[in-house]
Design a protein around this motif. Structure first.
Motif, PDB file in Angstrom:
ATOM      1  N   THR A 103      -7.538  19.233   0.036  1.00  0.00           N
ATOM      2  CA  THR A 103      -7.001  20.284   0.912  1.00  0.00           C
ATOM      3  C   THR A 103      -5.476  20.239   0.978  1.00  0.00           C
ATOM      4  O   THR A 103      -4.866  21.152   1.516  1.00  0.00           O
ATOM      5  N   ASN A 104      -4.897  19.193   0.432  1.00  0.00           N
ATOM      6  CA  ASN A 104      -3.452  19.008   0.478  1.00  0.00           C
ATOM      7  C   ASN A 104      -2.944  18.845   1.911  1.00  0.00           C
ATOM      8  O   ASN A 104      -1.809  19.168   2.210  1.00  0.00           O
ATOM      9  N   GLU A 105      -3.822  18.376   2.791  1.00  0.00           N
ATOM     10  CA  GLU A 105      -3.428  18.237   4.187  1.00  0.00           C
ATOM     11  C   GLU A 105      -2.973  16.823   4.486  1.00  0.00           C
ATOM     12  O   GLU A 105      -3.451  15.872   3.886  1.00  0.00           O
ATOM     13  N   LEU A 106      -2.076  16.718   5.438  1.00  0.00           N
ATOM     14  CA  LEU A 106      -1.581  15.405   5.828  1.00  0.00           C
ATOM     15  C   LEU A 106      -2.373  14.860   7.008  1.00  0.00           C
ATOM     16  O   LEU A 106      -2.648  15.580   7.960  1.00  0.00           O
ATOM     17  N   TYR A 107      -2.719  13.596   6.917  1.00  0.00           N
ATOM     18  CA  TYR A 107      -3.366  12.945   8.048  1.00  0.00           C
ATOM     19  C   TYR A 107      -2.460  11.864   8.576  1.00  0.00           C
ATOM     20  O   TYR A 107      -2.375  10.790   7.988  1.00  0.00           O
ATOM     21  N   PRO A 108      -1.756  12.151   9.634  1.00  0.00           N
ATOM     22  CA  PRO A 108      -0.795  11.160  10.108  1.00  0.00           C
ATOM     23  C   PRO A 108      -1.462  10.015  10.882  1.00  0.00           C
ATOM     24  O   PRO A 108      -2.511  10.202  11.491  1.00  0.00           O
ATOM     25  N   CYS A 109      -0.875   8.881  10.800  1.00  0.00           N
ATOM     26  CA  CYS A 109      -1.324   7.774  11.627  1.00  0.00           C
ATOM     27  C   CYS A 109      -0.086   7.005  12.062  1.00  0.00           C
ATOM     28  O   CYS A 109       0.652   6.506  11.229  1.00  0.00           O
TER      29      CYS A 109
ATOM     30  N   ALA B 125       0.863  -1.178   0.000  1.00  0.00           N
ATOM     31  CA  ALA B 125       0.000   0.000   0.000  1.00  0.00           C
ATOM     32  C   ALA B 125       0.896   1.223   0.000  1.00  0.00           C
ATOM     33  O   ALA B 125       2.001   1.180   0.542  1.00  0.00           O
ATOM     34  N   HIS B 126       0.440   2.275  -0.654  1.00  0.00           N
ATOM     35  CA  HIS B 126       1.287   3.468  -0.750  1.00  0.00           C
ATOM     36  C   HIS B 126       0.766   4.603   0.108  1.00  0.00           C
ATOM     37  O   HIS B 126      -0.412   4.923   0.086  1.00  0.00           O
ATOM     38  N   PHE B 127       1.674   5.182   0.876  1.00  0.00           N
ATOM     39  CA  PHE B 127       1.330   6.308   1.746  1.00  0.00           C
ATOM     40  C   PHE B 127       2.403   7.371   1.606  1.00  0.00           C
ATOM     41  O   PHE B 127       3.214   7.342   0.676  1.00  0.00           O
ATOM     42  N   PHE B 128       2.396   8.288   2.570  1.00  0.00           N
ATOM     43  CA  PHE B 128       3.448   9.319   2.590  1.00  0.00           C
ATOM     44  C   PHE B 128       4.050   9.358   3.970  1.00  0.00           C
ATOM     45  O   PHE B 128       3.429   8.905   4.937  1.00  0.00           O
TER      46      PHE B 128
ATOM     47  N   LEU C  37       7.970   4.840  13.480  1.00  0.00           N
ATOM     48  CA  LEU C  37       7.446   4.690  12.129  1.00  0.00           C
ATOM     49  C   LEU C  37       6.204   5.548  11.968  1.00  0.00           C
ATOM     50  O   LEU C  37       5.268   5.444  12.745  1.00  0.00           O
ATOM     51  N   SER C  38       6.195   6.385  10.968  1.00  0.00           N
ATOM     52  CA  SER C  38       4.991   7.183  10.770  1.00  0.00           C
ATOM     53  C   SER C  38       4.587   7.155   9.307  1.00  0.00           C
ATOM     54  O   SER C  38       5.430   7.210   8.418  1.00  0.00           O
ATOM     55  N   ILE C  39       3.318   7.005   9.074  1.00  0.00           N
ATOM     56  CA  ILE C  39       2.820   7.120   7.706  1.00  0.00           C
ATOM     57  C   ILE C  39       1.614   8.031   7.703  1.00  0.00           C
ATOM     58  O   ILE C  39       0.921   8.175   8.707  1.00  0.00           O
ATOM     59  N   CYS C  40       1.383   8.678   6.584  1.00  0.00           N
ATOM     60  CA  CYS C  40       0.317   9.668   6.499  1.00  0.00           C
ATOM     61  C   CYS C  40      -0.475   9.500   5.222  1.00  0.00           C
ATOM     62  O   CYS C  40      -0.011   8.901   4.255  1.00  0.00           O
ATOM     63  N   PHE C  41      -1.645  10.080   5.219  1.00  0.00           N
ATOM     64  CA  PHE C  41      -2.462  10.212   4.022  1.00  0.00           C
ATOM     65  C   PHE C  41      -2.465  11.653   3.571  1.00  0.00           C
ATOM     66  O   PHE C  41      -2.389  12.554   4.393  1.00  0.00           O
ATOM     67  N   ILE C  42      -2.586  11.871   2.324  1.00  0.00           N
ATOM     68  CA  ILE C  42      -2.795  13.251   1.877  1.00  0.00           C
ATOM     69  C   ILE C  42      -4.228  13.366   1.392  1.00  0.00           C
ATOM     70  O   ILE C  42      -4.704  12.531   0.622  1.00  0.00           O
ATOM     71  N   ASP C  43      -4.915  14.364   1.876  1.00  0.00           N
ATOM     72  CA  ASP C  43      -6.233  14.663   1.320  1.00  0.00           C
ATOM     73  C   ASP C  43      -5.990  15.611   0.153  1.00  0.00           C
ATOM     74  O   ASP C  43      -5.573  16.750   0.340  1.00  0.00           O
ATOM     75  N   TYR C  44      -6.193  15.118  -1.035  1.00  0.00           N
ATOM     76  CA  TYR C  44      -5.777  15.892  -2.209  1.00  0.00           C
ATOM     77  C   TYR C  44      -6.563  17.181  -2.386  1.00  0.00           C
ATOM     78  O   TYR C  44      -6.094  18.121  -3.000  1.00  0.00           O
TER      79      TYR C  44
ATOM     80  N   ASN D 187      -7.086  -0.661  11.334  1.00  0.00           N
ATOM     81  CA  ASN D 187      -7.315   0.309  12.401  1.00  0.00           C
ATOM     82  C   ASN D 187      -7.141   1.753  11.984  1.00  0.00           C
ATOM     83  O   ASN D 187      -7.890   2.612  12.400  1.00  0.00           O
ATOM     84  N   TYR D 188      -6.142   1.993  11.203  1.00  0.00           N
ATOM     85  CA  TYR D 188      -5.823   3.401  10.957  1.00  0.00           C
ATOM     86  C   TYR D 188      -6.458   3.952   9.696  1.00  0.00           C
ATOM     87  O   TYR D 188      -6.640   5.128   9.554  1.00  0.00           O
ATOM     88  N   LEU D 189      -6.728   3.067   8.799  1.00  0.00           N
ATOM     89  CA  LEU D 189      -7.159   3.594   7.505  1.00  0.00           C
ATOM     90  C   LEU D 189      -8.652   3.466   7.276  1.00  0.00           C
ATOM     91  O   LEU D 189      -9.127   3.847   6.223  1.00  0.00           O
TER      92      LEU D 189
END
Ligand code: ADP
Ligand code: MG
Lengths: 230, 791
Positions: free
Chosen positions: B553-559, B481-484, B544-551, B595-597
């Protein structure tokens, strides 16, 4: 004094049915200081004889002795040395090196011999041959007569034992021809230079002290004239 | 004049042996030129067909046109043909959208029909084979009210940009806006015409790097490029200057070969020609006679050359086609224009190159005067002690000869230098292409992706099939899976199957349940070269941290994942990963997804997408077996790529292309050697009587050798001094032209090997010629050599 001796010279061209006998068992002796003219019709073998005497062509059989040395037993180095020291060749077509000027052409045999030039003799020669104001010219800037005079100077520069000239006037007009032969005659007397000249012009042959007539590769007549007519 | 012409023909008949070198060189050079013409026209035709096949044969397409704009187009005098198309509607199904278009145009030019026929009215529809496969449609099925009458492989009208949409076509017109496919009358200044049309349509544009970027405009540039039309003037200039440079070098090469052979054949007939002139033939007549001879020789040579080149090019094409299997299919194209240009070029080259020796031998006063001027009464020093010391008095003669006879010397040097330049330049350029083919490397494995989009079949079932056929092979099954990360760098979250996960851990000596971070990324350095370096600072990253980008708003959602035992490595596992990768156990992976996604995207999809990598030497057998599985589960959208097979085919092709290129280098080297040999041999031959005179006034063989040695040394030295810098200059120039305005700059490599080869080559050839001509002189009688020239 005997300077050049040819014994039983044979020269053939071709093979079997096409065989040509240019010289047929020809023998001859030349003494020092002689001015010999070789005459004969075209194709009689005059040039062949002269080239064999001059060490630039080889006889099929027979020997040539120059100052008692059998020249065709020499190796290439010694034969080359002999050619540049003992023999002076003059050709009908001058055969000068086109990229060397008059002075350099004349001095070429000395250069090859790594000898210093005797400037007195050089000046004497070019005065005699009337070349003093042509020294820096290249062969293609000279007339036929001038080129032949350069050829003569080149032949004389090394004080060779013998000068061989093959129809030296064959390519020149009458006046120039006469001048060249007179020059040869003069040099012959002045330096006691032995000269053999091939010609088919009997008028020019008159300047020689001896006339050898060749026909069909053989000597048919050999006359010595003590007093040459002018 | 007539009689002289017949004499020329007579000469050819009787002297056929002496004209052989000339004929051979004319045939060889013509073959070279015609082959190049044929190869270029074949390649161009293939490019055009390729472009037409993938993009269609239109020049430009405009979309979203009103009917007023459509009328404007119809008034454009430059336009030859307009094909119009309109949107009909979009049909939405649960996982994809079918976009339907309509037109009155001849679909045949734009659509590759697989089965059925093209639609003839607004109720008949043609769909893609992909859509038919995905939705299990067959001919005569209905989509809404449309009856499927045909299935196509590929359309050149609408390129499928995304997975979620498909394209279908009906016939007829409606009131929607138009798509217009434009064919212009000719391609002259085609881009200006396109700009002009777009301006008339009132379209806006932005200026970009190559030209103008109009809205709603798609230029079929791959087709136009294939015709040699580039939007960017620099590209066009670059192409044409490269072509002219290569033609120029080739022409020189050919001219040199012909000049040499003709000079040699004339040398042998010097006597005959001088006899002709002595019986009164004028210089002009002799010249004309010789030129007529050359013309006839060329006429004889051309058909032979034509047949030879057809044979050569055809066999190369067969070779390439066979090696490329079904990837391309080149067909020999005989373009009359190209052919005529080649033939014209041949005649020009032959005439120009034979004119010089013909003028020379016919004793034209012009040439003679040049000749006479050129032997200079140059004031030279009396003595050259240094040269005399090194090379003896003979050396001094040689030196003076060269100094005075510059023309001849320069001619030889020029000929040698040109051969040298040709060899170095052409081989370096070809070498560049060989290197370029070397750098085209791909990963060497088989990759299969099993996406999970509401699949009917459990992926496990497909996986088991794959496991069954790969029992003996290296098989990696992973979920990805791809994240940021917090720095907005792309992160790959990967879980390997337990076997491979443990193996990887053992390999990098990790024992605990840690997160392995494969910390490698590819970056460009300041020279635009790709380098590999670590992506994140391992000393600072503690968890370890991975995030989502909400395209939107360009905001990062860390999990954050609760794993503090991080292990950084640069050691890849079987070349499975690309870039920054977090390798975790399957539990951790599922935990993250569950859990996170939840709430973001379709997390179920992530969970059940499989990525399979197989490393095997049985790639060909596996190809069949995998295709069988794919066919069996045709309703499952399996992505499959067999890099090993592609690589194998590519390598095969590359090998053959390399082989051909090496053959070309060899031919060039061979011709260069022949040229050099001819030049030197002729110049030695011309001077043989001079050598004999020197011999007759007492120069020994050794002396002659010394003299020739010095001349050869001077030749060698001068050739290398001029040739190598000039060649390097031309190589740089070619690289420069190739590099103008190109993003992938060619990095110049000094052609060391070819420079060394040519230095050694020149030395060897000159030594060879030296010995050869000295031996030849040895054999000859002095007096005969003198006589030959004196006549
Ligand atoms: N290279 C050769 N090949 C064949 N025959 C030759 C050759 N050179 C000369 N000959 C022949 O030898 C004979 C003598 O020639 P040459 O000595 O030149 O005569 P001359 O100089 O008296 O006119 C002639 O019959 C000539 O044809
Ligand atoms: Mg004679």
């Amino acid at each position: 004094m005997e300077i050049l001796k040819a014994c039983n010279l044979m020269k053939t061209y071709g093979e079997d049915n096409n065989i040509v006998y240019a010289l047929k068992d020809l023998s001859l002796t030349i003494n020092k200081g002689e001015f010999v003219a070789i005459v004969g019709s075209s194709g009689s073998g005059k040039s062949t004889l002269l080239h064999i005497l001059g060490g630039v062509d080889k006889p099929t059989s027979g020997n040539v002795y120059l100052n008692e040395k059998d020249i065709y037993t020499l190796n290439d180095d010694d034969l080359s040395k002999l050619r540049r020291k003992e023999i002076g060749l003059i050709y009908q077509f001058y055969n000068l090196i086109p990229t060397l000027n008059v002075r350099e052409n004349i001095k070429l045999p000395l250069l090859l011999d790594k000898k210093e030039v005797d400037e007195n003799y050089f000046n004497e020669l070019i005065n005699l041959l009337n070349l003093s104001n042509r020294l820096t010219h290249l062969p293609n800037e000279l007339s036929g007569g001038e080129q032949q005079r350069v050829g003569i100077a080149r032949a004389f520069i090394n004080h060779p034992s013998i000068i061989l000239a093959d129809e030296p006037t064959g390519n020149l007009d009458k006046a120039n021809s006469l001048e060249i032969v007179k020059l040869l005659n003069e040099a012959n007397k002045k330096y006691n230079q032995t000269i053999i000249m091939v010609t088919h012009d009997l008028n020019l042959a008159k300047y020689a002290s001896r006339i050898i007539t060749i026909s069909d590769g053989q000597i048919i007549d050999d006359k010595v004239y003590n007093e040459k007519s002018e | 004049m007539k009689s002289l012409n017949s004499l020329a023909i007579h000469n050819l008949k009787n002297n056929s042996k002496k004209t052989i070198p000339t004929i051979i060189s004319i045939i060889l050079t013509s073959t070279l030129l015609i082959s190049i013409g044929l190869a270029v026209s074949t390649w161009q035709k293939a490019r055009i067909e390729d472009a037409t096949h993938f993009n269609g044969d239109y020049h430009v397409m405009f979309l979203g046109l009103t009917s007023t704009q459509k009328d404007t187009l119809e008034k454009d005098p430059n336009i030859n043909k307009i094909d119009l198309m309109q949107e009909v509607e979009s049909i939405y199904t649960e996982d994809l959208t079918i976009n339907i278009y309509t037109s009155l145009m001849d679909y045949q030019n734009y659509i590759d029909l697989a089965t059925g026929k093209f639609p003839t009215n607004e109720k008949e529809i043609i769909i893609s084979s992909n859509l038919a496969k995905r939705k299990n449609y067959k001919l005569n099925d209905y989509i809404n009210t449309y009856k499927i009458v045909g299935i196509y492989n590929k359309n050149k009208i609408i390129s499928n940009v995304d997975y979620a949409s498909e394209t279908a076509f009906i016939s007829g017109t409606n009131n929607n806006s138009y798509y217009a496919f434009i064919h212009y009358k000719n391609l002259h200044n085609i881009y200006d015409k396109i700009y002009d049309t777009a301006d008339k349509l009132g379209l806006d544009y932005e200026v970009n790097k190559v030209g103008r970027n109009y809205e709603n405009t798609y230029i079929n540039s791959s087709l136009l490029n294939a015709y040699g039309k580039y939007e960017n003037k620099i590209n066009e200039l670059q192409m044409y200057s490269l072509i002219s440079l290569i033609l120029y070098i080739l022409a020189l090469f050919c001219a040199l070969a012909i000049y040499n052979s003709f000079t040699i054949s004339l040398q042998e007939r010097k006597k005959q020609i001088s006899i002709l002139s002595s019986i009164g033939a004028s210089k002009k007549q002799i010249f004309k006679m010789l030129m007529l001879e050359v013309f006839l020789l060329t006429l004889i040579s051309l058909p032979i050359a034509l047949l030879l080149s057809l044979g050569i090019v055809q066999s190369i094409i067969i070779l390439i086609n066979n090696s490329l299997h079904n990837l391309v299919n080149y067909k020999l194209s005989i373009n009359i224009v190209f052919l005529l240009i080649s033939i014209l070029f041949i005649f020009l080259t032959v005439f120009i190159s034979s004119m010089v020796p013909a003028l020379e031998i016919s004793g034209s006063s012009l040439i003679n005067s040049i000749k006479n001027v050129k032997i200079k009464t140059k004031k030279l020093k009396e003595n050259y002690p240094f040269i005399r010391k090194c090379f003896g008095s003979e050396g001094e003669v040689a030196y003076k000869n060269i100094k005075r006879n510059r023309r001849k010397f320069i001619t030889s040097i020029t000929a040698l230098t040109i051969s040298l330049i040709l060899f170095i330049t052409l081989s370096s350029v070809i070498n560049y292409f060989i290197n370029a083919t070397n750098s085209m490397k791909l990963a060497n494995d088989i990759r299969i992706n099993l996406p999970d989009k509401n699949q009917v079949v459990d992926n496990e079932e497909v996986l088991n099939e794959i496991r069954a056929i790969t029992e003996e092979e290296e098989l990696v099954i992973s979920k990805q899976a791809h994240f940021f990360n917090e720095n907005k760098q792309i992160v790959q979250l990967v879980s390997l199957d337990p076997f491979n996960y443990n193996k990887y851990k053992r390999q990098i000596k990790v024992s605990n349940d840690e997160a392995i971070i494969y910390n490698v990324g590819n970056f460009l350095n300041e020279n635009d070269e790709e380098i590999t370096k670590e992506v994140i600072d391992s000393s600072k990253t503690k968890s370890l941290s991975i995030c989502f980008i909400d395209y939107t708003t360009n905001e990062l959602y860390p999990c954050y994942i609760n794993l503090n035992n991080l292990y950084f490595t640069t050691q890849n596992y079987l070349d499975v990963f690309n870039g920054l990768t977090y390798v975790v156990s399957i539990d951790t992976f599922n935990q993250v997804v569950d859990n996170y996604l939840s709430g973001y995207a379709n997390n179920q999809n992530f969970k059940n997408n499989y990525s399979i990598i197989i490393n095997s030497n049985r790639f060909r057998e596996l190809d069949k077996e995998i295709n069988d599985i794919i066919n069996k589960y045709s309703h499952v959208d399996i992505y499959y790529e067999n890099n090993a097979l592609i690589n194998y085919n590519n390598n095969h092709t590359l090998l053959i292309i390399k082989l051909i290129l090496y053959i070309v280098i060899f031919l060039i080297a061979f011709t260069s050697i022949l040229n050099i040999f001819n030049v030197l041999n002729t110049s030695m031959e011309l001077r043989s009587s001079e050598f004999s005179i020197l011999r007759s006034i007492g120069m020994s063989e050794k002396g002659l050798k010394k003299m020739i040695k010095l001349e050869s040394l001077m030749l060698m030295g001068n050739t290398l001094i001029y040739g190598i810098p000039l060649s390097l200059g031309i190589v740089y120039l070619i690289k420069y032209i190739l590099n103008i305005d190109v993003t992938n700059k060619i990095i110049f490599k000094f052609p060391t090997i070819y420079v060394i080869i040519s230095i050694i080559g020149i030395i060897l050839i000159i030594l060879l010629i030296m010995t050869y001509s000295i031996n030849k002189l040895k054999k000859k009688n002095i007096i005969e050599t003198i006589r030959e020239d004196g006549i």
